[in-house]
Motif scaffolding. Sequence first.
Motif, PDB file in Angstrom:
ATOM      1  N   ALA A  63       0.868  -1.168   0.028  1.00 18.15           N
ATOM      2  CA  ALA A  63       0.111  -0.013  -0.001  1.00 18.15           C
ATOM      3  C   ALA A  63       0.864   1.125   0.015  1.00 18.15           C
ATOM      4  O   ALA A  63       0.516   2.233  -0.683  1.00 18.15           O
ATOM      5  N   THR A  64       1.964   1.280   0.883  1.00 14.36           N
ATOM      6  CA  THR A  64       2.974   2.293   0.560  1.00 14.36           C
ATOM      7  C   THR A  64       3.486   2.505  -0.436  1.00 14.36           C
ATOM      8  O   THR A  64       3.729   3.637  -0.899  1.00 14.36           O
ATOM      9  N   ALA A  67       0.322   3.428  -3.634  1.00 17.27           N
ATOM     10  CA  ALA A  67      -1.006   4.151  -3.414  1.00 17.27           C
ATOM     11  C   ALA A  67      -0.796   5.557  -2.807  1.00 17.27           C
ATOM     12  O   ALA A  67       0.087   5.612  -2.134  1.00 17.27           O
ATOM     13  N   CYS A  69      -2.263   8.167  -0.333  1.00 15.38           N
ATOM     14  CA  CYS A  69      -2.859   8.121   1.079  1.00 15.38           C
ATOM     15  C   CYS A  69      -3.994   9.168   0.935  1.00 15.38           C
ATOM     16  O   CYS A  69      -3.680  10.380   0.923  1.00 15.38           O
ATOM     17  N   CYS A  80       2.963   6.694   5.989  1.00 17.32           N
ATOM     18  CA  CYS A  80       1.929   7.633   6.525  1.00 17.32           C
ATOM     19  C   CYS A  80       2.011   8.439   7.503  1.00 17.32           C
ATOM     20  O   CYS A  80       3.006   7.738   8.377  1.00 17.32           O
ATOM     21  N   VAL A  93      -0.180   2.261   8.055  1.00 22.29           N
ATOM     22  CA  VAL A  93      -0.618   2.634   6.991  1.00 22.29           C
ATOM     23  C   VAL A  93      -2.232   2.867   7.392  1.00 22.29           C
ATOM     24  O   VAL A  93      -2.798   2.282   8.099  1.00 22.29           O
ATOM     25  N   HIS A  94      -2.727   4.171   6.985  1.00 19.80           N
ATOM     26  CA  HIS A  94      -4.152   4.531   6.984  1.00 19.80           C
ATOM     27  C   HIS A  94      -5.109   3.383   6.291  1.00 19.80           C
ATOM     28  O   HIS A  94      -4.499   2.816   5.286  1.00 19.80           O
ATOM     29  N   ARG A  96      -7.931   3.797   4.534  1.00 21.68           N
ATOM     30  CA  ARG A  96      -8.187   4.308   3.280  1.00 21.68           C
ATOM     31  C   ARG A  96      -6.932   3.973   2.078  1.00 21.68           C
ATOM     32  O   ARG A  96      -7.358   3.927   0.929  1.00 21.68           O
ATOM     33  N   ARG A  97      -5.821   4.011   2.613  1.00 24.88           N
ATOM     34  CA  ARG A  97      -4.751   3.642   1.816  1.00 24.88           C
ATOM     35  C   ARG A  97      -4.776   2.275   1.198  1.00 24.88           C
ATOM     36  O   ARG A  97      -4.353   2.014   0.274  1.00 24.88           O
ATOM     37  N   GLU A 100      -7.436   2.000  -1.288  1.00 26.66           N
ATOM     38  CA  GLU A 100      -6.773   2.695  -2.643  1.00 26.66           C
ATOM     39  C   GLU A 100      -6.108   1.907  -3.312  1.00 26.66           C
ATOM     40  O   GLU A 100      -5.984   1.626  -4.462  1.00 26.66           O
TER      41      GLU A 100
END
Length: 106
Positions: A63-64, A67, A69, A80, A93-94, A96-97, A100
């Motif tokens: 995710a990092t 995407a 954030c 994040c 990581v949030h 929403r990320r 995404e």
Amino acid sequence: MTDRPRSAPMPAALRQGRPPRHPALAVRCPHCSAAADMRCTTRAGRTRTVRLDPCPARLAAHATTTAVCPTCQTAPGTPCHDNGIQRPDSSPVHNRRYEEAQEMAA
């Protein structure tokens, strides 16, 4: 004389190949050190067993790297943060990320 049963032809639906792989497998796992395109492993005694799902650290790394954030507005590759303060290791990581990154992979 041996009477072997005849084998039926394989349906085309089964001949598709391997099932789709999780998109996080494209990133090296920072937790278990599994290489890219290899499944995560867990250490049990002296042997390593293959996990069916990726490690949470690998999901966060994917995710990092892929995407943006929407919560903290960071670019891909940037971790994040919460108002400039680095997030704790328990949730780097949030949520929403993660969503995404899943939408981008689909």
